[in-house]
Design a protein around this motif. Sequence first.
Motif, PDB file in Angstrom:
ATOM      1  N   VAL A 177       2.738   7.681   4.193  1.00 45.47           N
ATOM      2  CA  VAL A 177       3.065   7.532   2.776  1.00 45.47           C
ATOM      3  C   VAL A 177       3.362   6.050   2.534  1.00 45.47           C
ATOM      4  O   VAL A 177       4.122   5.459   3.276  1.00 45.47           O
ATOM      5  CB  VAL A 177       4.311   8.363   2.422  1.00 45.47           C
ATOM      6  CG1 VAL A 177       4.693   8.205   0.962  1.00 45.47           C
ATOM      7  CG2 VAL A 177       4.075   9.820   2.753  1.00 45.47           C
ATOM      8  N   PRO A 178       2.729   5.404   1.528  1.00 45.14           N
ATOM      9  CA  PRO A 178       3.007   3.983   1.347  1.00 45.14           C
ATOM     10  C   PRO A 178       4.463   3.764   0.963  1.00 45.14           C
ATOM     11  O   PRO A 178       4.998   4.457   0.104  1.00 45.14           O
ATOM     12  CB  PRO A 178       2.069   3.550   0.220  1.00 45.14           C
ATOM     13  CG  PRO A 178       1.656   4.800  -0.459  1.00 45.14           C
ATOM     14  CD  PRO A 178       1.794   5.927   0.526  1.00 45.14           C
ATOM     15  N   ARG A 179       5.088   2.838   1.624  1.00 45.25           N
ATOM     16  CA  ARG A 179       6.475   2.516   1.318  1.00 45.25           C
ATOM     17  C   ARG A 179       6.504   1.127   0.692  1.00 45.25           C
ATOM     18  O   ARG A 179       5.761   0.257   1.108  1.00 45.25           O
ATOM     19  CB  ARG A 179       7.297   2.485   2.618  1.00 45.25           C
ATOM     20  CG  ARG A 179       7.409   3.817   3.309  1.00 45.25           C
ATOM     21  CD  ARG A 179       8.540   4.630   2.696  1.00 45.25           C
ATOM     22  NE  ARG A 179       8.616   5.956   3.267  1.00 45.25           N
ATOM     23  CZ  ARG A 179       9.209   6.217   4.425  1.00 45.25           C
ATOM     24  NH1 ARG A 179       9.764   5.253   5.119  1.00 45.25           N
ATOM     25  NH2 ARG A 179       9.259   7.443   4.879  1.00 45.25           N
ATOM     26  N   PRO A 180       7.376   0.917  -0.284  1.00 40.74           N
ATOM     27  CA  PRO A 180       7.446  -0.424  -0.859  1.00 40.74           C
ATOM     28  C   PRO A 180       7.885  -1.444   0.183  1.00 40.74           C
ATOM     29  O   PRO A 180       8.716  -1.139   1.034  1.00 40.74           O
ATOM     30  CB  PRO A 180       8.493  -0.280  -1.963  1.00 40.74           C
ATOM     31  CG  PRO A 180       9.225   0.985  -1.686  1.00 40.74           C
ATOM     32  CD  PRO A 180       8.327   1.861  -0.882  1.00 40.74           C
ATOM     33  N   LEU A 181       7.306  -2.632   0.135  1.00 47.90           N
ATOM     34  CA  LEU A 181       7.735  -3.723   1.009  1.00 47.90           C
ATOM     35  C   LEU A 181       8.736  -4.543   0.212  1.00 47.90           C
ATOM     36  O   LEU A 181       8.379  -5.227  -0.736  1.00 47.90           O
ATOM     37  CB  LEU A 181       6.534  -4.575   1.426  1.00 47.90           C
ATOM     38  CG  LEU A 181       5.433  -3.824   2.175  1.00 47.90           C
ATOM     39  CD1 LEU A 181       4.257  -4.743   2.465  1.00 47.90           C
ATOM     40  CD2 LEU A 181       5.981  -3.221   3.465  1.00 47.90           C
ATOM     41  N   LEU A 182      10.004  -4.436   0.590  1.00 45.95           N
ATOM     42  CA  LEU A 182      11.059  -5.089  -0.184  1.00 45.95           C
ATOM     43  C   LEU A 182      11.030  -6.591   0.063  1.00 45.95           C
ATOM     44  O   LEU A 182      10.635  -7.053   1.125  1.00 45.95           O
ATOM     45  CB  LEU A 182      12.422  -4.498   0.206  1.00 45.95           C
ATOM     46  CG  LEU A 182      12.524  -2.982   0.091  1.00 45.95           C
ATOM     47  CD1 LEU A 182      13.949  -2.513   0.376  1.00 45.95           C
ATOM     48  CD2 LEU A 182      12.080  -2.482  -1.273  1.00 45.95           C
ATOM     49  N   ARG A 208       0.996  -2.570  -5.656  1.00 45.08           N
ATOM     50  CA  ARG A 208       1.648  -1.334  -5.201  1.00 45.08           C
ATOM     51  C   ARG A 208       2.787  -1.616  -4.216  1.00 45.08           C
ATOM     52  O   ARG A 208       3.877  -1.068  -4.352  1.00 45.08           O
ATOM     53  CB  ARG A 208       0.611  -0.425  -4.524  1.00 45.08           C
ATOM     54  CG  ARG A 208       1.197   0.878  -3.980  1.00 45.08           C
ATOM     55  CD  ARG A 208       0.225   1.579  -3.044  1.00 45.08           C
ATOM     56  NE  ARG A 208      -0.066   0.732  -1.894  1.00 45.08           N
ATOM     57  CZ  ARG A 208      -1.117   0.902  -1.096  1.00 45.08           C
ATOM     58  NH1 ARG A 208      -1.987   1.858  -1.339  1.00 45.08           N
ATOM     59  NH2 ARG A 208      -1.314   0.094  -0.064  1.00 45.08           N
ATOM     60  N   ASP A 209       2.544  -2.479  -3.234  1.00 44.33           N
ATOM     61  CA  ASP A 209       3.509  -2.635  -2.144  1.00 44.33           C
ATOM     62  C   ASP A 209       4.640  -3.613  -2.478  1.00 44.33           C
ATOM     63  O   ASP A 209       5.776  -3.412  -2.080  1.00 44.33           O
ATOM     64  CB  ASP A 209       2.799  -3.131  -0.880  1.00 44.33           C
ATOM     65  CG  ASP A 209       1.760  -2.123  -0.402  1.00 44.33           C
ATOM     66  OD1 ASP A 209       1.862  -0.940  -0.787  1.00 44.33           O
ATOM     67  OD2 ASP A 209       0.831  -2.527   0.324  1.00 44.33           O
ATOM     68  N   ARG A 210       4.310  -4.699  -3.211  1.00 40.80           N
ATOM     69  CA  ARG A 210       5.316  -5.718  -3.518  1.00 40.80           C
ATOM     70  C   ARG A 210       5.914  -5.545  -4.910  1.00 40.80           C
ATOM     71  O   ARG A 210       6.913  -6.156  -5.245  1.00 40.80           O
ATOM     72  CB  ARG A 210       4.697  -7.111  -3.485  1.00 40.80           C
ATOM     73  CG  ARG A 210       4.060  -7.450  -2.195  1.00 40.80           C
ATOM     74  CD  ARG A 210       4.993  -8.323  -1.376  1.00 40.80           C
ATOM     75  NE  ARG A 210       4.355  -8.634  -0.138  1.00 40.80           N
ATOM     76  CZ  ARG A 210       4.813  -8.250   1.056  1.00 40.80           C
ATOM     77  NH1 ARG A 210       5.939  -7.594   1.133  1.00 40.80           N
ATOM     78  NH2 ARG A 210       4.172  -8.550   2.139  1.00 40.80           N
ATOM     79  N   GLY A 211       5.220  -4.773  -5.755  1.00 42.51           N
ATOM     80  CA  GLY A 211       5.707  -4.616  -7.121  1.00 42.51           C
ATOM     81  C   GLY A 211       5.181  -5.674  -8.072  1.00 42.51           C
ATOM     82  O   GLY A 211       5.513  -5.652  -9.253  1.00 42.51           O
ATOM     83  N   PHE A 212       4.367  -6.602  -7.591  1.00 40.38           N
ATOM     84  CA  PHE A 212       3.698  -7.544  -8.492  1.00 40.38           C
ATOM     85  C   PHE A 212       2.629  -8.302  -7.717  1.00 40.38           C
ATOM     86  O   PHE A 212       2.647  -8.332  -6.481  1.00 40.38           O
ATOM     87  CB  PHE A 212       4.678  -8.545  -9.116  1.00 40.38           C
ATOM     88  CG  PHE A 212       5.094  -9.655  -8.174  1.00 40.38           C
ATOM     89  CD1 PHE A 212       6.090  -9.455  -7.241  1.00 40.38           C
ATOM     90  CD2 PHE A 212       4.470 -10.901  -8.220  1.00 40.38           C
ATOM     91  CE1 PHE A 212       6.467 -10.460  -6.359  1.00 40.38           C
ATOM     92  CE2 PHE A 212       4.845 -11.921  -7.348  1.00 40.38           C
ATOM     93  CZ  PHE A 212       5.843 -11.701  -6.418  1.00 40.38           C
TER      94      PHE A 212
END
Length: 563
Positions: free
Chosen positions: A96-101, A133-137
């Motif tokens: 499941v893709p997880r956000p990379l904070l 998707r992963d970084r939010g921008f």
Amino acid sequence: MGNVRARVTGDGVVIEGLRGAPLVLAGPSLRSACSCAACRDPGSGQNLLDPALIDPAIVPTSVAIDVDGALVAVWPDGHESRHARAWLDARTESGVPRPLLWDAMLQDTLPHHDHDAARADPAALYRFLADVRDRGFAILGGVPCRDAEVERAAELFWYVRETNYGRHFDVLVKPDPNNLAYTARALPGHTDNPYAEPVPGLQLLHCLAQSDEGGDNTLADGFAAAERLRREDRAAFDVLARVPVAYRFSDAGADLRSERPVIQCDRVGRVTVVHVNDRSFRGPVGPAAEARAFYAAYRRFIGLVRDPAAMVRIKLAPGDLLVMDNRRTLHGRAAYEAGRGLRHLQGCYADAGGLASKLRVLARELGYGHADTGLPGADRERDAAEHLLGILARRGDESYLGEPISQLEHALQAAHAAELAGAPMPLVVAALFHDVGHFLHDLPEDCAEQGLDSRHEDAGGAVLARTFGPEVAEPVRLHVDAKRYLASAEPWYLGVLSEASILSLRLQGGPFDDVARAAFKARPHAEAAIALRRWDDAAKVPGAATPGLNHYRPMVLATARAG
Ligand code: OGA
Ligand code: NM2
Ligand code: ZN
Ligand code: ZN
């Protein structure tokens, strides 16, 4: 296929031998997932079987695993359903893709992409969208400075979501503005339109002209700030996740209102949505007694998202286009002088679900094995390698899961041991990053004590596979299995494990049985994973001297694969 077994229990089916904890499927859930031609229309793939008609108490009369690893269930009426191994794997939470904070350290490796490439090359488009998707921008450079080009950018992946501000809107100083956006004032970090129902999932901003002075944008990761709040002030986090806030926007043609909490979590407690908007804030909803706690918690949270250590700063140049996840990334802008230059942005909104859908469709077309792991491209590899080093540099001082050393010390000790043993360069890099997955999941540090397996080996392996070849990613992905292997092959091995490691071994499934042990040994990269595991186990010595992170930097960059 490994050693997968299935059995019927009182309330459903238990499948063992997949990754991680046994998979438990309720009888009616399994029945409704039947995809035979009687249950699902073969053309559209849509359900023919009405889930409301399924007996809630149904259990299969028998289950078996077939030669392809699929689960075959026979139901009381004789119906047979077959569930592919891939379908079973997909239920196990891995992949499941997880956000990379991120935080201010991202400044040096901002996710920047080229518009022409994204338009011409589906793989480049995939990489751009995956960053959103992963970084939010992510930023797209070189977008033609023409009217409505921002809509065309949204149509690269989905449809424009029209709002009360139009299909697209001009952000510039307007006479008689209905929104502070249309002034030259500073705007503190916020997400847009929380008063709208639904809130736009994505925002696009295209710079057509920039002012000489001011007008810089700031971005902050709302998920990272929420996680920090949870770590530092659990009570404040809970208040923001519970108390709804009222928002309102009104002008001559609209009176939009809604109520939603600042932080929203899913059922397992992962942060999924963050809303912040001072302009349209109308206060917490609920008993007065809770309001004070809310304002205290809110102030604390806003302090975290406005902390310079949390923000990156971007001065958009004409042709730059910023795409942001409007339920995660807070954006702000510095004041600018209305008269000097003529700052002019055009913006529009789109749906986050559309972007996720486009990623899956692209993955399908590009033949990527899993929709959520992209293929690399040359520049991205270097950037990503730098980013991984940055993670260790800035978060390495976090403690290493109940051991008396830091994450960075542990990483450096493992890499040093690999180097001393004469390991090939990719394996030294693997040793350095073998636990990077601990920084990629958002479970608490003591999750093992709470009985949760963070699957850091999967998260780490997946992220490393984007940047390095399998000689780096695979030993990392297998380093937990290597522990299960060693615990089985060398009974005395348990004696070298630390207490924390024995606790996690139990969550990870315990020592392999004979069949699983032989299967593991036969896997490619198993030897490297076992070697890595031994360095890992030894790399827990408080105060041991090692080279610093910079010593490994050239190796990491040289190993990041090009092309
Ligand atoms: C807004 C906004 C950003 C900018 O209008 O809500 O965030 O750079 N504008 O002007
Ligand atoms: N517009 C006006 O939350 C907000 O009010 C942001 C931004 C579309 C530029 C609105
Ligand atoms: Zn069926
Ligand atoms: Zn905004």
